[in-house]
Design an enzyme around this catalytic site. Sequence first.
Site, PDB file in Angstrom:
ATOM      1  N   ARG A  33       0.825  -1.220   0.000  1.00 16.17           N
ATOM      2  CA  ARG A  33       0.000   0.000   0.000  1.00 16.17           C
ATOM      3  C   ARG A  33       0.857   1.268   0.000  1.00 16.17           C
ATOM      4  O   ARG A  33       0.527   2.251   0.680  1.00 16.17           O
ATOM      5  CB  ARG A  33      -0.938   0.030   1.213  1.00 16.17           C
ATOM      6  CG  ARG A  33      -1.981  -1.041   1.244  1.00 16.17           C
ATOM      7  CD  ARG A  33      -2.966  -0.911   0.065  1.00 16.17           C
ATOM      8  NE  ARG A  33      -4.090  -1.786   0.253  1.00 16.17           N
ATOM      9  CZ  ARG A  33      -4.109  -3.066  -0.098  1.00 16.17           C
ATOM     10  NH1 ARG A  33      -3.070  -3.624  -0.675  1.00 16.17           N
ATOM     11  NH2 ARG A  33      -5.198  -3.788   0.108  1.00 16.17           N
ATOM     12  N   SER A  80     -10.793  -0.600   3.133  1.00 19.56           N
ATOM     13  CA  SER A  80     -10.032  -0.776   4.382  1.00 19.56           C
ATOM     14  C   SER A  80      -9.572   0.588   4.890  1.00 19.56           C
ATOM     15  O   SER A  80      -8.885   1.303   4.160  1.00 19.56           O
ATOM     16  CB  SER A  80      -8.778  -1.603   4.135  1.00 19.56           C
ATOM     17  OG  SER A  80      -9.113  -2.886   3.699  1.00 19.56           O
ATOM     18  N   GLU A 109      -5.053   3.804   5.992  1.00 22.45           N
ATOM     19  CA  GLU A 109      -4.660   3.587   4.596  1.00 22.45           C
ATOM     20  C   GLU A 109      -5.034   4.805   3.733  1.00 22.45           C
ATOM     21  O   GLU A 109      -4.238   5.223   2.897  1.00 22.45           O
ATOM     22  CB  GLU A 109      -5.356   2.319   4.089  1.00 22.45           C
ATOM     23  CG  GLU A 109      -4.972   1.946   2.681  1.00 22.45           C
ATOM     24  CD  GLU A 109      -5.722   0.712   2.181  1.00 22.45           C
ATOM     25  OE1 GLU A 109      -5.648  -0.344   2.822  1.00 22.45           O
ATOM     26  OE2 GLU A 109      -6.356   0.819   1.131  1.00 22.45           O
TER      27      GLU A 109
HETATM   28  N1  EPU Z   1     -11.170 -10.624  10.071  1.00 22.23           N
HETATM   29  C1  EPU Z   1     -11.723 -10.441  11.317  1.00 22.23           C
HETATM   30  N2  EPU Z   1     -12.818  -9.613  11.420  1.00 22.23           N
HETATM   31  C2  EPU Z   1     -13.364  -8.985  10.353  1.00 22.23           C
HETATM   32  C3  EPU Z   1     -12.794  -9.198   9.079  1.00 22.23           C
HETATM   33  C4  EPU Z   1     -11.694 -10.014   8.962  1.00 22.23           C
HETATM   34  O1  EPU Z   1     -11.271 -10.979  12.313  1.00 22.23           O
HETATM   35  O2  EPU Z   1     -14.329  -8.242  10.518  1.00 22.23           O
HETATM   36  C5  EPU Z   1      -9.971 -11.472   9.963  1.00 22.23           C
HETATM   37  C6  EPU Z   1     -10.294 -12.826   9.406  1.00 22.23           C
HETATM   38  O3  EPU Z   1      -9.618 -13.791  10.155  1.00 22.23           O
HETATM   39  C7  EPU Z   1      -9.720 -12.810   8.007  1.00 22.23           C
HETATM   40  C8  EPU Z   1      -8.579 -11.824   8.153  1.00 22.23           C
HETATM   41  O4  EPU Z   1      -9.032 -10.875   9.120  1.00 22.23           O
HETATM   42  O5  EPU Z   1      -9.262 -14.048   7.623  1.00 22.23           O
HETATM   43  C9  EPU Z   1      -8.266 -11.098   6.855  1.00 22.23           C
HETATM   44  O6  EPU Z   1      -9.466 -10.501   6.345  1.00 22.23           O
HETATM   45  P1  EPU Z   1      -9.672 -10.238   4.781  1.00 22.23           P
HETATM   46  O7  EPU Z   1      -9.444 -11.469   4.016  1.00 22.23           O
HETATM   47  O8  EPU Z   1     -10.973  -9.540   4.584  1.00 22.23           O
HETATM   48  O9  EPU Z   1      -8.470  -9.278   4.416  1.00 22.23           O
HETATM   49  P2  EPU Z   1      -7.917  -7.950   5.099  1.00 22.23           P
HETATM   50  O10 EPU Z   1      -6.494  -8.210   5.438  1.00 22.23           O
HETATM   51  O11 EPU Z   1      -8.795  -7.474   6.178  1.00 22.23           O
HETATM   52  C10 EPU Z   1      -7.010  -6.995   2.868  1.00 22.23           C
HETATM   53  C11 EPU Z   1      -7.012  -5.669   2.167  1.00 22.23           C
HETATM   54  C12 EPU Z   1      -8.310  -5.480   1.408  1.00 22.23           C
HETATM   55  C13 EPU Z   1      -8.460  -6.622   0.416  1.00 22.23           C
HETATM   56  C14 EPU Z   1      -8.473  -7.936   1.212  1.00 22.23           C
HETATM   57  C15 EPU Z   1      -8.518  -9.131   0.295  1.00 22.23           C
HETATM   58  C16 EPU Z   1      -5.614  -4.208   3.484  1.00 22.23           C
HETATM   59  C17 EPU Z   1      -5.567  -3.077   4.443  1.00 22.23           C
HETATM   60  N3  EPU Z   1      -6.839  -4.615   3.134  1.00 22.23           N
HETATM   61  O12 EPU Z   1      -8.007  -6.938   3.859  1.00 22.23           O
HETATM   62  O13 EPU Z   1      -8.188  -4.283   0.657  1.00 22.23           O
HETATM   63  O14 EPU Z   1      -9.651  -6.502  -0.329  1.00 22.23           O
HETATM   64  O15 EPU Z   1      -7.246  -8.040   1.967  1.00 22.23           O
HETATM   65  O16 EPU Z   1      -7.311  -9.267  -0.341  1.00 22.23           O
HETATM   66  O17 EPU Z   1      -4.569  -4.680   3.044  1.00 22.23           O
HETATM   67  C18 EPU Z   1      -8.610  -1.966   0.669  1.00 22.23           C
HETATM   68  O18 EPU Z   1      -7.391  -1.818   0.645  1.00 22.23           O
HETATM   69  O19 EPU Z   1      -9.410  -0.986   0.682  1.00 22.23           O
HETATM   70  C19 EPU Z   1      -9.151  -3.300   0.762  1.00 22.23           C
HETATM   71  C20 EPU Z   1     -10.445  -3.543   0.900  1.00 22.23           C
END
Ligand code: EPU
Length: 351
Positions: A172, A246, A343
């Site tokens: 990012r 995010s 972010e």
């Molecule tokens: N989780 C929770 N609670 C929640 C949501 C998620 O505990 O409410 C935990 C779950 O265990 C899940 C883990 O967090 O397995 C990861 O969640 P997720 O797969 O949704 O990915 P993220 O790391 O939260 C990142 C990016 C997103 C992108 C997703 C999918 C960042 C800051 N965010 O989210 O990007 O869509 O991975 O690749 O890196 C964005 O940048 O705006 C964005 C949406």
Amino acid sequence: MSTSSGSGYRLFENVRLDARNTFGVAARAPLLVEVSNTTALPELFGYAMLRDAPLLVLGGGSNLLFAGDPQGAVLALTAQQICIVEEDSSHAIVRADAGVIWHDFVLWTLGRGLCGLENLALIPGTVGAAPIQNIGAYGVEVRACIHVVEAFDRQCGGVVRLVAADCAFAYRDSCFKHDPDRYVVTAVEFALSRNAAAILSYAGIGEELAAMGVTQAPRATQVAEAVIRIRRRKLPDPAVLGNAGSFFKNPIVPTAVATSLLQEHPALPVFRATDDGNRKLSAAWLIDQCGFKGHRDGDAGVSSEHALVLVNHGHASGLQLLELARRIAAAVFARFGVPIEPEPRIIGARW
Ligand code: EPU
């Protein structure tokens, strides 16, 4: 109504930005410049009001929070051309103007049998914004497909072409994010393939494809469809509920810190970072554990679907959203000792 115009641009004074940011918060620009032809940029930056003022380049407004009004000029690039610069039977270089809507661009490439961007389907924003924070999702970062970023460099007063290796891409992050007053990204060239294997490593993609009945060697269009289905389920649509995706980056901590946190919290999701000495933690999980999922302070809230997403339930101000974000970060730090950072770009206030 434009206040005045020139060849390739129009100037507007005192413009509301509420509909130009996906949080839908109220803000005003003293001066908005809509640029339809980037050859107008040298002339525009010759004027003192643009040359000497802070600059905000506005794409889809999906990765910023107006905690106050922007002080200088706001620039919006509206050119929408996409073309194939060169191609052979296995690869193509595709050039898109900064103003092209990102998801439309992804669909355009897939429609021509080009793969590489399918995991990045449905990310809000424009092509010009994509390299700035090196957008990423479902196991892919856009830097993997970026060939050249073309930008107007205010420092030298001309157009520069930066190859991916010169853009300091990281999670990012990029040189454009570090120096927001310097570059105006005008176009991006992508190196795409006709036959690359799909990247299915991210949890959930394989399951979604299986649910779609796709069991082996998925096509890029099918991967994009799976990503679209997951995103629609997990992330609120900004057209319905104001948000900027995010709100926090996943924190990167030394491996020793991650190991000791894991001993105390075995369910904490920990991911590889780019170097072995560090690990990336799930900010969503940390925030969720602090009880913020679905939380509301008036109209400023946290999505009930995803703890990383701040939402505007109606009339929250940018400052109210920022205050909630600060409270969340303070709670995460108090409980886990891990700092989390926003972010989106914050305008009109400091984090
Ligand atoms: N989780 C929770 N609670 C929640 C949501 C998620 O505990 O409410 C935990 C779950 O265990 C899940 C883990 O967090 O397995 C990861 O969640 P997720 O797969 O949704 O990915 P993220 O790391 O939260 C990142 C990016 C997103 C992108 C997703 C999918 C960042 C800051 N965010 O989210 O990007 O869509 O991975 O690749 O890196 C964005 O940048 O705006 C964005 C949406």
